[in-house]
Design a protein around this motif. Structure first.
Motif, PDB file in Angstrom:
ATOM      1  N   ARG A 102       0.834  -1.193   0.000  1.00 24.32           N
ATOM      2  CA  ARG A 102       0.000   0.000   0.000  1.00 24.32           C
ATOM      3  C   ARG A 102       0.882   1.262   0.000  1.00 24.32           C
ATOM      4  O   ARG A 102       1.856   1.345   0.746  1.00 24.32           O
ATOM      5  CB  ARG A 102      -0.907  -0.020   1.226  1.00 24.32           C
ATOM      6  CG  ARG A 102      -2.236   0.662   1.003  1.00 24.32           C
ATOM      7  CD  ARG A 102      -3.252   0.226   2.014  1.00 24.32           C
ATOM      8  NE  ARG A 102      -2.824   0.395   3.387  1.00 24.32           N
ATOM      9  CZ  ARG A 102      -2.734   1.571   3.997  1.00 24.32           C
ATOM     10  NH1 ARG A 102      -3.041   2.689   3.384  1.00 24.32           N
ATOM     11  NH2 ARG A 102      -2.343   1.632   5.254  1.00 24.32           N
TER      12      ARG A 102
ATOM     13  N   PRO B 202       3.125  -3.927   8.276  1.00 19.74           N
ATOM     14  CA  PRO B 202       1.701  -3.582   8.382  1.00 19.74           C
ATOM     15  C   PRO B 202       1.100  -4.015   9.717  1.00 19.74           C
ATOM     16  O   PRO B 202       1.533  -5.009  10.307  1.00 19.74           O
ATOM     17  CB  PRO B 202       1.059  -4.350   7.215  1.00 19.74           C
ATOM     18  CG  PRO B 202       2.061  -5.346   6.771  1.00 19.74           C
ATOM     19  CD  PRO B 202       3.399  -4.863   7.183  1.00 19.74           C
ATOM     20  N   PHE B 203       0.118  -3.239  10.176  1.00 18.90           N
ATOM     21  CA  PHE B 203      -0.608  -3.587  11.399  1.00 18.90           C
ATOM     22  C   PHE B 203      -1.452  -4.842  11.141  1.00 18.90           C
ATOM     23  O   PHE B 203      -1.872  -5.081   9.998  1.00 18.90           O
ATOM     24  CB  PHE B 203      -1.580  -2.467  11.769  1.00 18.90           C
ATOM     25  CG  PHE B 203      -0.939  -1.267  12.393  1.00 18.90           C
ATOM     26  CD1 PHE B 203      -0.625  -1.262  13.750  1.00 18.90           C
ATOM     27  CD2 PHE B 203      -0.676  -0.132  11.660  1.00 18.90           C
ATOM     28  CE1 PHE B 203      -0.064  -0.144  14.336  1.00 18.90           C
ATOM     29  CE2 PHE B 203      -0.105   0.991  12.230  1.00 18.90           C
ATOM     30  CZ  PHE B 203       0.209   0.982  13.580  1.00 18.90           C
TER      31      PHE B 203
ATOM     32  N   ILE C 243      -4.506  -5.176  11.693  1.00 14.45           N
ATOM     33  CA  ILE C 243      -5.782  -4.741  11.099  1.00 14.45           C
ATOM     34  C   ILE C 243      -5.654  -4.657   9.573  1.00 14.45           C
ATOM     35  O   ILE C 243      -6.569  -5.000   8.842  1.00 14.45           O
ATOM     36  CB  ILE C 243      -6.197  -3.339  11.628  1.00 14.45           C
ATOM     37  CG1 ILE C 243      -6.576  -3.411  13.085  1.00 14.45           C
ATOM     38  CG2 ILE C 243      -7.345  -2.750  10.823  1.00 14.45           C
ATOM     39  CD1 ILE C 243      -6.952  -2.059  13.686  1.00 14.45           C
ATOM     40  N   GLU C 244      -4.502  -4.191   9.126  1.00 16.38           N
ATOM     41  CA  GLU C 244      -4.307  -4.030   7.682  1.00 16.38           C
ATOM     42  C   GLU C 244      -4.264  -5.385   6.982  1.00 16.38           C
ATOM     43  O   GLU C 244      -4.824  -5.549   5.897  1.00 16.38           O
ATOM     44  CB  GLU C 244      -3.014  -3.241   7.420  1.00 16.38           C
ATOM     45  CG  GLU C 244      -3.100  -1.808   7.912  1.00 16.38           C
ATOM     46  CD  GLU C 244      -1.786  -1.066   7.821  1.00 16.38           C
ATOM     47  OE1 GLU C 244      -1.634  -0.229   6.941  1.00 16.38           O
ATOM     48  OE2 GLU C 244      -0.891  -1.335   8.648  1.00 16.38           O
TER      49      GLU C 244
ATOM     50  N   PHE D  24      -7.729  -6.773   6.944  1.00 19.10           N
ATOM     51  CA  PHE D  24      -8.519  -6.107   5.905  1.00 19.10           C
ATOM     52  C   PHE D  24      -8.256  -6.748   4.545  1.00 19.10           C
ATOM     53  O   PHE D  24      -9.184  -7.048   3.790  1.00 19.10           O
ATOM     54  CB  PHE D  24      -8.150  -4.616   5.865  1.00 19.10           C
ATOM     55  CG  PHE D  24      -8.676  -3.877   4.662  1.00 19.10           C
ATOM     56  CD1 PHE D  24     -10.038  -3.717   4.466  1.00 19.10           C
ATOM     57  CD2 PHE D  24      -7.804  -3.336   3.725  1.00 19.10           C
ATOM     58  CE1 PHE D  24     -10.520  -3.035   3.353  1.00 19.10           C
ATOM     59  CE2 PHE D  24      -8.274  -2.657   2.612  1.00 19.10           C
ATOM     60  CZ  PHE D  24      -9.641  -2.511   2.425  1.00 19.10           C
ATOM     61  N   GLU D  25      -6.988  -7.012   4.256  1.00 17.53           N
ATOM     62  CA  GLU D  25      -6.645  -7.631   2.967  1.00 17.53           C
ATOM     63  C   GLU D  25      -7.229  -9.044   2.881  1.00 17.53           C
ATOM     64  O   GLU D  25      -7.684  -9.459   1.822  1.00 17.53           O
ATOM     65  CB  GLU D  25      -5.117  -7.693   2.790  1.00 17.53           C
ATOM     66  CG  GLU D  25      -4.438  -6.333   2.735  1.00 17.53           C
ATOM     67  CD  GLU D  25      -4.868  -5.486   1.547  1.00 17.53           C
ATOM     68  OE1 GLU D  25      -5.450  -6.031   0.598  1.00 17.53           O
ATOM     69  OE2 GLU D  25      -4.637  -4.263   1.579  1.00 17.53           O
TER      70      GLU D  25
ATOM     71  N   ARG E 141      -9.926 -10.084   4.396  1.00 19.58           N
ATOM     72  CA  ARG E 141     -11.370  -9.921   4.220  1.00 19.58           C
ATOM     73  C   ARG E 141     -11.698  -9.592   2.763  1.00 19.58           C
ATOM     74  O   ARG E 141     -12.637 -10.113   2.194  1.00 19.58           O
ATOM     75  CB  ARG E 141     -11.824  -8.757   5.103  1.00 19.58           C
ATOM     76  CG  ARG E 141     -12.951  -9.105   6.019  1.00 19.58           C
ATOM     77  CD  ARG E 141     -13.360  -8.056   7.003  1.00 19.58           C
ATOM     78  NE  ARG E 141     -13.000  -6.692   6.829  1.00 19.58           N
ATOM     79  CZ  ARG E 141     -12.179  -6.025   7.637  1.00 19.58           C
ATOM     80  NH1 ARG E 141     -11.606  -6.652   8.638  1.00 19.58           N
ATOM     81  NH2 ARG E 141     -11.920  -4.754   7.444  1.00 19.58           N
TER      82      ARG E 141
ATOM     83  N   GLN F 204     -13.970  -7.639  -1.462  1.00 21.31           N
ATOM     84  CA  GLN F 204     -14.322  -6.259  -1.080  1.00 21.31           C
ATOM     85  C   GLN F 204     -13.312  -5.262  -1.637  1.00 21.31           C
ATOM     86  O   GLN F 204     -12.842  -4.394  -0.923  1.00 21.31           O
ATOM     87  CB  GLN F 204     -14.331  -6.121   0.434  1.00 21.31           C
ATOM     88  CG  GLN F 204     -15.403  -6.899   1.116  1.00 21.31           C
ATOM     89  CD  GLN F 204     -15.438  -6.562   2.599  1.00 21.31           C
ATOM     90  OE1 GLN F 204     -14.930  -5.553   3.053  1.00 21.31           O
ATOM     91  NE2 GLN F 204     -16.038  -7.437   3.365  1.00 21.31           N
TER      92      GLN F 204
ATOM     93  N   LYS G 256     -12.007  -0.167  -1.975  1.00 22.96           N
ATOM     94  CA  LYS G 256     -12.356   0.600  -0.773  1.00 22.96           C
ATOM     95  C   LYS G 256     -11.559   1.889  -0.674  1.00 22.96           C
ATOM     96  O   LYS G 256     -11.732   2.637   0.260  1.00 22.96           O
ATOM     97  CB  LYS G 256     -12.085  -0.245   0.472  1.00 22.96           C
ATOM     98  CG  LYS G 256     -12.989  -1.465   0.574  1.00 22.96           C
ATOM     99  CD  LYS G 256     -14.318  -1.082   1.167  1.00 22.96           C
ATOM    100  CE  LYS G 256     -15.176  -2.323   1.377  1.00 22.96           C
ATOM    101  NZ  LYS G 256     -16.429  -1.976   2.023  1.00 22.96           N
TER     102      LYS G 256
ATOM    103  N   ALA H 126      -7.964   2.020  -1.066  1.00 17.28           N
ATOM    104  CA  ALA H 126      -6.527   1.859  -0.826  1.00 17.28           C
ATOM    105  C   ALA H 126      -5.777   2.029  -2.148  1.00 17.28           C
ATOM    106  O   ALA H 126      -6.301   1.718  -3.209  1.00 17.28           O
ATOM    107  CB  ALA H 126      -6.248   0.489  -0.235  1.00 17.28           C
TER     108      ALA H 126
END
Lengths: 264, 259
Positions: free
Chosen positions: A63, A76-77, A79-80, A83-84, A86, A92, A95, A97
């Motif tokens: 990113r 990356p965190f 969460i990141e 997200f990927e 997901r 999805q 969004k 990014a």
């Protein structure tokens, strides 16, 4: 050509005249225009994000986070990465990014190798994500509508947002005028998400991808040829229309030499 | 003609202020959640948490609540939300109009006042004119509260006012401090985590990412609203507020999972 659309039938992106319109429909229309020009057969593959092993961890690191720095998203965190993951599982994409285009192509080429897709298959990945490349001249990232590599990447929102809009647009924007209040005469000079010109523009970009695989050069210096490398929306709209011609004489001859012809 | 107002002396007024404040404040020295920042994301998160019966304290450095929610772009007090943000407006009883397909517009003052009232009605306690100074850290650097001081005290030079702050404990802390991401930045100062900085790129759909990345960024610390953009280096977005409201709601959901 082998088309890998980053799509999900229930996901909707473009809207027109009050009706929701799927990005899939825009792509279908563009493919139909493109095949009417070239007679090229289009095969459809699955989403390359899903086809690429370990894509979630790698994508999080690809990113673009700082426009003025070539560094990508190191460490990356969780969460990141989640997200990927997901995105990959539920499709999805789109969004907002921004991903490093050349690195992304290198990553997705792993998915192509796993599926034994070769150069001759002319793989083409159409995504709803933003892609950017780092320009060594001005040392900053720039959004792109396409990255011509293996596979060729085409960003749907990039077509709308990567080529710069007219200068007047930015002047009004800097004064706080929202997009919805831009004058119609100005709005005609750039693409928007509900623009009926999108399929024709995308068809021209598909033609660029086609020439990239044929000759290694997707672009043409003729500003009226569909292969023109547009940096401004006005250039894009001027080159992606059927008048005065779809492609210049040189590229028309190249197509005729291969017994392909423009029927559009 | 008789007097309109009841007769009370100055000392009664002072006692009412001090007594009322202290009684409530004492309860909130230990909360379920401390939300740092009383903008739209923080207020929304607070409303959702308090509605679920969680003891929720919002710490706001300004006298006023609502952050930028009073005003849209270019100092014009119309705020916009993109679908599905209008569902939150409807829920809060905020009148709005459709500007175009998928875009809704409401009066900033009306929307902001309703959101504040809704958070207060749900039971959120507000500590305004209070600035976040530091985090309370527990074992393994888990966030366990916030260190705060009065805003005017914090604003003065140390040489003039050497007034120590106080610490408030909470099971979870939410960073809703907007672009500043004050809590996350404090964690960065301590070397516990690293923010990615604020992205300069403008993309149409960056609102989605703010909601997607809202969540626990470190044990005990949830990030929401524009603080999410700073933490994860997300692209800038236009003056629309749907993401703030939905990010606040998502933050509350994440906090509830941890409580």
């Amino acid at each position: 050509m082998m088309l890998f659309p980053c799509l999900w039938p229930r996901r909707w992106l473009f809207s027109q005249k009050g009706h929701l319109r799927p990005s899939q429909e825009v792509i279908r229309e563009a493919v139909s225009i493109f095949t009417s020009w070239t007679g090229e057969e289009m095969r459809e593959g699955e989403c390359l994000y899903r086809a690429t092993p370990g894509a979630a961890e790698d994508l999080a690191g690809l990113r673009v986070i700082n426009l003025d720095s070539p560094a990508l998203n190191e460490n990356p965190f969780p969460i990141e990465i989640a997200f990927e993951r997901r995105r990959r599982e539920d499709c999805q994409c789109g969004k907002g990014a921004v991903y490093a285009g050349i690195h992304l192509a290198a990553l997705l080429s792993k998915g192509l190798s796993a599926r034994r897709v070769l150069w001759g298959d002319k793989p083409l990945f159409i995504t709803r994500d933003y892609i950017a490349t780092f320009d060594r001249d001005d040392l900053r990232w720039h959004l792109r509508y396409g990255v011509f590599s293996f596979p060729v990447l085409i960003s749907l929102p990039g077509i709308i947002e990567a080529p710069a809009r007219p200068r007047e647009y930015y002047l009004l924007r800097s004064q706080g005028i929202p997009d919805a209040m831009m004058p119609d005469s100005l709005r005609d000079r750039y693409l928007t998400v509900n623009d009926p010109r999108l399929p024709r523009v995308l068809a021209g970009i598909l033609l660029q991808a086609f020439f990239y695989y044929q000759s290694g050069d997707p672009f043409c210096p003729d500003p009226f040829c569909s292969l023109y490398h547009a940096h401004w929306q006005e250039e894009l709209l001027r080159s992606q229309r059927d008048e005065p011609y779809i492609v210049c004489l040189r590229h028309r001859q190249a197509l005729e030499k291969e017994e392909r012809w423009l029927r559009g | 003609m008789g007097e309109i107002f009841a007769k009370v002396s100055e000392k009664d007024i002072t006692r009412a202020i001090v007594g009322g404040f202290i009684r409530e404040f004492e309860k909130f020295v230990e909360s379920d959640v401390i939300i740092v920042g009383g903008g739209p994301a923080g207020l929304m998160a607070g409303r959702e948490l308090a509605t679920k019966g969680k003891r929720t304290l919002i710490v706001e450095r300004n006298n006023y609540l609502g952050g930028g929610f009073w005003i849209g772009g270019f100092l014009m007090n119309k705020i916009t939300v993109r679908h599905p943000g209008e569902e939150v407006l409807k829920e809060l009883g905020i009148p709005f109009e459709q500007a175009r397909e998928g875009l809704f517009v409401a009066d900033g003052p009306h929307a902001c006042a309703r959101l504040i009232a809704s958070a207060c009605d749900a039971g959120v306690k507000i500590l305004n004119m209070t600035v976040f100074e530091d985090v309370v850290l527990r074992e393994n650097n888990r966030v366990g509260g916030a260190v705060v001081n009065w805003t005017p005290v914090e604003a003065l030079p140390r040489q003039i006012t050497c007034v120590d702050p106080i610490a408030l404990e909470a099971t979870m802390v939410v960073d809703a401090t907007g672009h500043d991401a004050s809590v996350v930045r404090k964690m960065e100062e301590r070397g516990v985590l690293k923010t990615k900085g604020f992205g300069g790129m403008w993309v149409e759909r960056s609102e989605d990412l703010v909601v997607e990345y809202t969540g626990e960024v470190h044990p005990g610390l949830v990030v929401c609203g524009m603080a999410t953009a700073t933490t994860f280096g997300l692209p800038r977005m236009g003056p629309t507020f749907g993401a703030m409201l939905l990010s606040g709601r998502r933050a509350a959901e994440e906090v509830l999972k941890k409580l």
